[in-house]
Design a protein around this motif. Structure first.
Motif, mmCIF file in Angstrom:
data_model
loop_
_atom_site.group_PDB
_atom_site.id
_atom_site.type_symbol
_atom_site.label_atom_id
_atom_site.label_comp_id
_atom_site.label_asym_id
_atom_site.label_seq_id
_atom_site.Cartn_x
_atom_site.Cartn_y
_atom_site.Cartn_z
ATOM 1 N N TRP A 102 1.013 -1.125 0.055
ATOM 2 C CA TRP A 102 0.229 0.056 -0.049
ATOM 3 C C TRP A 102 0.892 1.212 -0.014
ATOM 4 O O TRP A 102 1.820 1.359 0.584
ATOM 5 N N ASN A 103 0.185 2.318 -0.741
ATOM 6 C CA ASN A 103 0.944 3.632 -0.842
ATOM 7 C C ASN A 103 1.119 4.135 1.020
ATOM 8 O O ASN A 103 -0.128 4.272 1.182
ATOM 9 N N PRO A 104 2.155 4.393 1.615
ATOM 10 C CA PRO A 104 2.004 5.053 2.662
ATOM 11 C C PRO A 104 1.233 6.403 2.771
ATOM 12 O O PRO A 104 1.043 6.671 3.895
ATOM 13 N N PHE A 105 1.118 7.183 1.725
ATOM 14 C CA PHE A 105 0.575 8.330 1.776
ATOM 15 C C PHE A 105 -0.781 8.404 1.120
ATOM 16 O O PHE A 105 -1.380 9.641 1.062
ATOM 17 N N ASN A 106 -1.471 7.388 0.727
ATOM 18 C CA ASN A 106 -2.593 7.371 0.061
ATOM 19 C C ASN A 106 -3.360 6.027 0.488
ATOM 20 O O ASN A 106 -2.799 4.838 -0.139
ATOM 21 N N ASP A 107 -4.268 5.813 1.243
ATOM 22 C CA ASP A 107 -4.738 4.611 1.586
ATOM 23 C C ASP A 107 -5.609 4.005 0.416
ATOM 24 O O ASP A 107 -6.154 2.805 0.716
ATOM 25 N N ASN A 108 -5.790 4.550 -0.479
ATOM 26 C CA ASN A 108 -6.630 4.056 -1.678
ATOM 27 C C ASN A 108 -5.946 3.542 -2.777
ATOM 28 O O ASN A 108 -6.310 3.092 -3.888
ATOM 29 N N ILE A 109 -4.207 3.691 -2.881
ATOM 30 C CA ILE A 109 -3.527 3.095 -3.963
ATOM 31 C C ILE A 109 -2.557 2.041 -3.462
ATOM 32 O O ILE A 109 -2.036 2.008 -2.294
ATOM 33 N N ILE A 110 -2.511 0.798 -4.263
ATOM 34 C CA ILE A 110 -1.961 -0.372 -4.090
ATOM 35 C C ILE A 110 -1.110 -0.703 -5.039
ATOM 36 O O ILE A 110 -1.503 -0.438 -6.178
ATOM 37 N N ALA A 111 0.164 -1.088 -4.842
ATOM 38 C CA ALA A 111 0.919 -1.361 -6.096
ATOM 39 C C ALA A 111 1.344 -3.072 -6.027
ATOM 40 O O ALA A 111 1.337 -3.716 -4.848
ATOM 41 N N SER A 112 1.258 -3.558 -7.278
ATOM 42 C CA SER A 112 1.398 -4.928 -7.181
ATOM 43 C C SER A 112 2.568 -5.221 -8.200
ATOM 44 O O SER A 112 2.605 -4.628 -9.278
ATOM 45 N N CYS A 113 3.302 -6.096 -8.069
ATOM 46 C CA CYS A 113 4.440 -6.577 -9.168
ATOM 47 C C CYS A 113 4.013 -8.374 -9.310
ATOM 48 O O CYS A 113 3.575 -8.913 -8.174
ATOM 49 N N SER A 114 4.382 -8.584 -10.497
ATOM 50 C CA SER A 114 3.980 -10.044 -10.951
ATOM 51 C C SER A 114 4.868 -10.816 -11.810
ATOM 52 O O SER A 114 6.163 -10.236 -12.043
ATOM 53 N N ASP A 115 4.419 -12.049 -12.216
ATOM 54 C CA ASP A 115 5.334 -12.565 -13.046
ATOM 55 C C ASP A 115 5.218 -12.253 -14.195
ATOM 56 O O ASP A 115 6.206 -12.798 -14.991
ATOM 57 N N ASP A 116 4.313 -11.472 -14.748
ATOM 58 C CA ASP A 116 4.522 -11.039 -16.206
ATOM 59 C C ASP A 116 5.398 -9.819 -16.189
ATOM 60 O O ASP A 116 5.127 -8.982 -17.350
ATOM 61 N N CYS A 117 6.257 -9.357 -15.470
ATOM 62 C CA CYS A 117 7.424 -8.223 -15.618
ATOM 63 C C CYS A 117 6.950 -7.004 -15.357
ATOM 64 O O CYS A 117 7.539 -6.081 -15.963
ATOM 65 N N THR A 118 5.793 -6.925 -15.143
ATOM 66 C CA THR A 118 5.206 -5.424 -14.703
ATOM 67 C C THR A 118 4.876 -5.033 -13.210
ATOM 68 O O THR A 118 4.700 -6.069 -12.378
#
Length: 587
Positions: A102-118
């Motif tokens: 989760w973004n520490p400065f915006n509780d509505n934004i989450i980042a994810s990384c994956s096996d598809d290189c993105t």
């Protein structure tokens, strides 16, 4: 008579030194009741060494097991109990999701990384997901192999670091959607990353058994040294602003260890301690406010915790939380989301290995008073960035903005408008789409010499007979009809009629100008363009074959007529001229 109290023994021979005083000596773990847990989850069974769970005061996110692609659940924090089988998920990745933060400065934004290189960023509404989420905010491409770990900068806004299995670390400015620095100092797979308190350095562990402290702006290695000698993964966490690090790993004999290091000298640890002989990877969790580090292993049922001090032996064992069910991963709540009235200093979200359940576990300091405890809850990090991404890139460092917890209210953020690009900056995806559209529209139109039936028919049958099934071809016909009516003497107007040499020359000049400016690219960029180019070439070849066959057939017919007329003594001048005409047409 001898006074025994006056006898002084050497300090090294003292066998009893008393009990060390600590206000955290009696910290205990309190698992939540069944109705406060999240049940009926299909938690991922991926063997990747990650948490698979991320928590903030608004939401709980858990990576789930799916048949194809990658997905993770996002639930409101109070949406406890048994989940519906068709609960909405985030399903935009094409490969298994390996890490979420989760973004520490915006509780509505989450980042994810994956096996598809993105790496993808998602916006979650305050009410949660009402349907499967497939539209991301930003899609970051830069790694050539799967992306294993991501970390947000603790004080700068819109700064994200990713580590991939291509041995690269990339520092991203997600506000502009571009990479700031590519760090390629690792010769093997990266196991873990951790920022220090102000984000000026980042520590990493690697498969080559080395611990490194790196400047994330320049990629320069400040210091490095040999870490744990075992073959399994090792983890690292910065001990706040003390300038020290704590690592967990394995010894040469496969015993689990923890070690404390100074960031200025990684040649030798300050202290090393054997924990036990289990096989699960130990994950460290550090709380800067209480200076307690928690150790939880994958597959273990217990959570150990130690208190960090500024002198040897550098850490003291406190206690452990025991449970009978092993854990697959652990998420933790930021301090601003803890219950101050219950003296809750830390809260884990435990993913069970055998049961599809996420169980909150609160770490509580027993106090009789119900008043606010100043010594347990000093000012903590607020969900406000201390500086912008541009300031951090130019070299500025800043400690986190602090907030008081005396109000006892859980602090949440609400930012409905996120990542608005500047006036002169386009989002990466929109820019790529525009470039592809211009490249497609600037392709040369291939003329079709097939006969067209001009009898009045309905629109549907006309599309089927002429193979005009795309909206682009209809628009092209409409514009080509308008262009043909334009006065050919106007030099600023392009004539697209293929029968006019002036139009051909002007079109070629225009294409050369676009090539020089880099507006178009003739090489196909994706599978759809390759298939389209292939089908066009096949149609051209079929048309040429039909013309060759028709020409050969016409020549054979004329040769037969010549043979017949030769027997009847007919003049051959007209026939020979007809044959020459046919040959010229064939050429």
């Amino acid at each position: 008579m001898v006074d025994v109290r006056a006898c002084a023994k050497p300090q090294g021979r003292l066998w009893f030194r008393g009990i060390r005083s600590s206000k955290f000596r009696h910290v205990y773990g309190a698992p939540a009741k069944r109705d406060r847990c999240y049940e009926n989850m299909k938690i991922t069974k991926n063997a990747h060494d990650s948490q698979f769970c991320a928590v903030n005061p608004k939401f709980v996110a858990v990576v789930t097991e799916v048949a194809g692609g990658g997905a993770f659940l996002v639930l409101p924090i109070d949406h406890t109990g048994r989940l519906d089988f068709n609960t909405s998920r985030v399903t935009g990745h094409r490969g298994p999701v390996l890490d979420i933060k989760w973004n520490p400065f915006n509780d509505n934004i989450i980042a994810s990384c994956s096996d598809d290189c993105t790496i993808k960023l998602w916006y979650i509404p305050d009410t949660g997901l009402s349907m499967h989420l497939t539209d991301w905010l930003i899609d970051l491409h830069g790694h050539k192999r799967r992306v294993g770990y991501i970390e947000w900068h603790p004080t700068a806004e819109n700064i994200l670091v990713s580590a991939g299995f291509d041995h690269l670390m990339i520092v991203w400015d997600i506000g502009r959607g571009e990479a700031i620095t590519v760090i390629d100092c690792h010769p093997d797979v990266i196991y873990c990353m951790s920022f220090n308190r102000d984000g000026s350095y980042i520590a990493t562990t690697c498969k080559d058994k080395k611990l490194r402290v790196i400047d994330p702006r320049t990629g320069i290695v400040k210091s490095e040294g040999m870490c744990h000698a075992g073959m399994k993964a090792s983890k690292v966490t910065y001990l706040g602003s003390t300038g020290r690090l704590l690592t967990t790993g394995f010894s040469r004999h496969s015993d689990r260890q923890l070690a404390v290091w100074s960031q200025d000298n990684l040649s030798q640890p300050l202290t090393v301690e054997n924990v036990d002989s289990s096989s699960g990877v130990l994950f460290p969790y550090y709380d800067h406010d209480t200076r307690i580090v928690f150790l939880a292993g994958k597959g273990d049922g217990n959570i150990r915790y130690y208190e960090i001090v500024d002198e040897a032996p550098w850490l003291h064992y406190l206690n452990q939380f025991l449970s009978g069910s092993p854990q697959r991963g652990l998420g933790f709540m930021p301090k601003r989301g803890c219950e101050v009235s219950h003296c809750e200093i830390f809260r884990f979200y435990k993913l069970h290995t055998t049961k599809g359940m996420c169980e909150p576990v609160s770490m509580i300091v027993p106090r009789k008073s119900d008043q606010f405890q100043d010594d347990l809850f000093p000012d903590t990090a607020a969900p406000v960035p201390a500086m912008t991404a541009a300031e951090w890139i130019t070299g500025k460092n800043s400690m986190p903005v602090l907030m008081s917890m005396k109000t006892g209210v859980t602090i949440r953020t609400h930012k409905p408008k996120v990542y608005k690009p500047g006036d002169n900056v386009l989002p990466i995806m929109a820019e790529n789409n525009i470039r592809k559209k211009f490249a497609f529209l600037s392709q040369e139109t291939v003329p079709d010499y097939r006969t067209v039936d001009l009898s009045p028919v309905d629109e549907k049958s006309q599309k089927t007979s002429n193979n005009q099934t795309t909206k682009f071809q209809q628009i092209q016909q409409m514009f080509s009809g308008q262009v043909n009516n334009v006065n050919h003497t106007n030099e600023n107007t392009l004539n697209y009629k293929k029968t006019s040499p002036y139009g051909e020359n002007r079109e070629k000049e225009k294409e050369r100008e676009k090539e020089a400016n880099g507006e178009i690219e003739h090489s196909p960029k994706n599978l759809y363009q390759l298939q389209r180019a292939y089908s066009q070439q096949c149609e051209e070849l079929k048309l040429l074959r039909k013309q060759v066959v028709a020409r050969d057939r016409r020549i054979q017919e004329l040769e037969q007529q010549i043979a017949q007329l030769t027997g009847a003594h007919t003049p051959l001048k007209e026939l020979s001229s007809a044959i020459q005409t046919v040959h010229r047409v064939g050429r």
